[in-house]
Structures are given as structure tokens and as C-alpha cells.
Scaffold this active site. Structure first.
Site, short mmCIF file in Angstrom:
data_model
loop_
_atom_site.label_atom_id
_atom_site.label_comp_id
_atom_site.label_asym_id
_atom_site.label_seq_id
_atom_site.Cartn_x
_atom_site.Cartn_y
_atom_site.Cartn_z
N HIS A 36 0.86 -1.18 0.03
CA HIS A 36 0.06 0.22 -0.01
C HIS A 36 0.94 1.08 -0.09
O HIS A 36 0.64 2.33 -0.54
CB HIS A 36 -0.89 -0.01 1.29
N LYS A 101 -9.73 -8.94 7.77
CA LYS A 101 -10.26 -9.37 8.66
C LYS A 101 -10.35 -8.34 9.94
O LYS A 101 -9.34 -7.62 9.88
CB LYS A 101 -9.43 -10.73 9.42
#
Lengths: 175, 277
Positions: A36, A101
Site C-alpha cells: 500500500h 479481517k
């Protein structure tokens, strides 16, 4: 369980409700912390990211190396909250959604509602289980990041739970 | 004196790591299976996946979780043992390097440059000198989704055990869905800043659900577990009765001025192996 194809159609995305279990089939790109950071460096420099953000689905994951005969090694989701800083901008650039998650920030929840996108939760820790849902894997970018590199996964009947739906309803908000 | 070549320790670490990463401990699996019976909806689905995942990992000999962790190695070294060969820490790293070469993830990097060390070394090694001529090697691959949610607080004696309990529960509450619940909560009480954290990690090496032999500590473990499971976070944060599988506390003497409390979070994927040489 509802079977869905990625990218989701507007109607499919709109019909999903937080808490629902689904099976996902289609293309996802793995990216976690370091990937990222690099994608943002490219975007900031007006350079082309390793995959078109528009319509893409990011799987927050860093897989184990593939054993012989398998597309990937163990590949469960990683903690999505570490990507809170990145998700809103990518969603505004047209990201279809994310799989990871755990809870994400209020800002991410609001942005999902704004863009009509969906955040799915895979079951954390189930690395061996999810390896079987990945039928093909291809290295796309940043090989020096090893397991943190970007991989294109073709997934089939990948089990997940709708964690934050396109209206911004979250399974993590209770009471 | 008994002579042991550290190459034997390297082999032992390699074999423990190779075994540990492929399965949940028996205590952990049993606790998840019990929890499954009490949950419903998405929470039950999550626990079903966790149990199926363990079977798949064992059947196919692939890591149960892709986060094969930082290699935490604990060695109890009998003082009647004479070690020969390479330096002990090098032997441990050699074992880790070997075990992580193929299908385990290399998850260790420089904290500043973030450059991966490429072989999952260095191991996090603790050595304790004990009586006798045996060497006990314990291997705990520690994932960071849960490690990241750990916390330590230096409480005052006035805050006492009430304050300690509140801090433990608060830490689990703040962690929410992020550490992959249902978690095992390792608690260290007492000691120094560093000793307290180590005690919390050692608590995680106990079989899941085992009680501290000291009754008042066992009572504390039960009370905290009940409060944590009243939070409603549930498996994976999907809501439910099982936020923690167990609370395991280790207590060590501390200074008259202090009450250090450390909470070391462990996800539901408890992996641990031990061998005596």
C-alpha cells in the site's frame, strides 16, 4: 450460501447485508502494509499503480510460498485496520472493495457507504483453508517485498462474511 | 558434565518449528470445538472454518496460518551441560532458517527500513540456566495480528488487583476484532517492566485452559475470562459468547512500589512444540 462474482454488479453490492455469509469467485489482488505504501508513492507521483484501482478488489494478505502443485501457500487474511489510512482514497478512486479481517475505522465505514462498496471479512488464521480457494496466482509487482508483494489471485468459492455493507452497516457495531 | 553439540539444538529447533506451524495445539483445538457448540450464525461459521482449517493443514502439511510468526525460542539449559560447536544463538537461528526456507512465510524485517531479513531470523531467544543435564527447547511461532494488540501498564499498589483486572479486560476490549478472536490472553503480573512481559509470554506456553496452580491466581483467571466473554466481541468480532478461549496468568514477585501488569494477546491459532534433549 450466496455465490457472488467479482467485480460485484451495483445490484449485487446493494443487495448484500452485513453478517451474511457468501462465496466469492473472481480476481483479487493481495496487498498489505508495504505494498500500500508503494502504491501510494506511485499515485502521489502520478505514476501508474501495478493494477487498475477502478473496479479492483484488494485482499489484505501476505501468503506463504506455494508448495509444489498448489497455486499458493497458506493465505488467510491479515488485520485490515492497519490499512485504515489507505482504504478511503482507494475507494474514492473506484476500488470495488476489500477482503480482510477485523473492524475498520469509522472513516472507512463512511467511505464504503458513500461509494457503495463492500468490505468482506475472511476468517483470520484459516490459511490452509483459504489456499484451496485460490486457483491461480501470479506475481504482479514488488517481488522484493516477498510475501508482501502484490499477487493476482483467481479465487473460486472463497468463503467470507459481509463485514461492512454498501449502506455502511457493520457487523462489528452492536447494541 | 554432559556434552551436547549445538548442531543437535539446531536440528531440534528446525524440527519443532516444522511441526508447530502445521497444527493447533490439542488444548486449543479442544477449546475451539467446545466454543463452537455454544455459538450460532457468523460466529459459528468462523469456528467451523477454524476447525476445518486445522484438519486441512495437517492433512496437507501446510501452515495452519500464513503468519508463521516470529520464532520465539525458549531454552532451559541444565547447568551440567557443556555445549560445543557453534554459538547457541547461531544454532537456534540456523534451525529457524532451515525450517522457514520453503513453505513458511518469512515475516521478520528491520523496523526502520522494513527490509525483510529473508530467512525469518533472528529468533527471539530466551535462555534460562536450570539444574540437571537436560536441555529443554520450546518453540512458539508468534503471529503479530495478536502481538500488536498486547499492552503493558505499570500500576500502583493502591490500584491493586482490581486495577489489574480492569486493565486486562480493557486491553481485550480495545483490541476488539483485530487480534483474531477467540483469543488466549497471556497475563504477567509483577516483576520488572521486562520480566512482566516475559511472564505474560510464558503464560502462553501453558496448555490452553490450564489453571495456575496458585488458587487465588486461578480464581483471577476465571474472573477475567468471565468478564471478557461478557464483552460480546465473539469469534472474529462477529458477536458471540466466546471472545477468549482462556486467560492464563503467571505471577512473579515485584518491588514494593509497583504492580506491573502485561497482557500478551494470542490469536485462536495457538501453535507450540517442546522437546527435551
Amino acid at each position: 450460501m450466496k455465490k457472488l462474482r467479482l467485480p460485484l454488479s451495483k445490484e449485487d453490492a446493494a443487495a448484500l447485508c452485513a453478517g451474511e455469509s457468501v462465496l466469492l469467485t473472481g480476481t483479487v489482488f493481495t496487498a498489505r502494509d508495504c505494498a500500500h505504501k508503494r502504491i501510494f508513492e506511485l499515485l502521489d507521483a502520478d505514476m501508474v499503480p501495478p493494477f487498475p484501482i477502478k473496479g479492483a478488489y484488494i485482499y489484505y494478505a501476505g501468503p506463504c510460498p506455494a508448495p509444489e502443485g498448489m497455486a499458493t501457500g497458506s493465505c488467510g487474511p491479515t488485520t485490515s485496520a492497519r490499512m485504515n489510512a489507505y482504504a478511503p482514497r482507494l475507494l474514492r478512486l473506484g476500488l470495488g472493495g476489500m477482503i480482510g479481517k477485523g473492524e475498520m475505522s469509522e472513516e472507512v465505514r463512511r467511505t464504503l457507504a458513500e461509494t457503495g462498496s463492500v468490505y468482506f471479512a475472511a476468517i483470520g488464521g484459516a490459511g490452509a483453508f483459504y489456499a484451496h480457494a485460490v486457483k491461480k496466482s501470479e506475481l504482479v509487482a514488488f517481488p522484493d517485498l516477498l510475501s508482501e508483494a502484490v499477487y493476482r489471485f483467481e479465487v473460486e468459492d472463497f468463503p467470507a462474511v459481509v463485514a461492512i455493507d454498501s449502506r455502511g452497516k457493520s457487523i462489528y457495531q452492536r447494541g | 558434565m554432559r556434552t551436547i553439540d549445538t548442531r543437535q539444538i539446531a536440528d531440534c529447533v528446525a524440527s519443532l518449528a516444522a511441526k508447530a506451524c502445521l497444527r493447533l495445539t490439542d488444548g486449543c483445538r479442544a477449546a475451539v470445538a467446545r466454543a463452537r457448540e455454544t455459538e450460532e450464525g457468523a460466529a459459528r461459521f468462523a469456528l467451523d472454518v477454524i476447525l476445518e482449517n486445522d484438519e486441512t493443514a495437517q492433512a496437507e502439511q501446510i501452515p495452519v496460518c500464513q503468519d508463521t510468526g516470529v520464532a520465539c525460542v525458549f531454552i532451559e539449559l541444565g547447568q551440567e551441560v557443556y555445549l560445543t560447536g557453534m554459538v547457541l544463538a547461531d544454532a537456534v537461528n540456523e534451525g529457524v532458517r532451515r525450517a522457514y526456507r520453503d513453505i513458511f512465510r518469512k515475516s521478520v524485517c528491520d523496523p526502520i527500513t522494513r527490509v525483510n531479513t529473508g530467512d525469518n531470523t533472528p529468533a527471539h531467544l530466551h535462555v534460562e540456566i536450570v539444574a540437571g543435564d537436560r536441555v529443554t527447547v520450546s518453540f512458539l511461532p508468534k503471529g503479530f495480528g495478536s502481538e500488536n494488540m498486547s499492552a503493558l501498564k505499570m500500576l500502583t499498589p493502591a490500584e491493586g488487583m482490581r486495577g489489574a483486572l480492569d486493565f486486562i479486560v480493557e486491553t481485550v476490549k480495545n483490541a476488539g476484532s483485530r487480534p483474531c478472536p477467540p483469543v488466549v490472553v497471556g497475563v504477567g503480573i509483577g516483576g520488572t517492566f521486562d520480566g512482566c512481559a516475559l511472564a505474560a509470554k510464558k503464560a502462553l506456553m501453558r496448555p490452553v485452559g490450564s489453571q495456575n496452580p496458585r488458587e487465588e491466581v486461578a480464581r483471577l483467571e476465571r474472573e477475567v475470562l468471565e468478564r471478557i466473554n461478557g464483552l460480546g466481541i465473539g469469534p472474529q468480532g462477529f458477536g458471540g459468547k466466546t471472545t477468549a478461549l482462556a486467560v492464563q496468568a503467571e505471577v512473579i514477585p515485584t518491588h514494593i512500589a509497583g504492580l506491573p501488569v502485561a497482557v500478551n494477546m494470542q490469536c485462536h491459532c495457538v501453535r507450540f512444540e517442546k522437546e527435551v534433549l
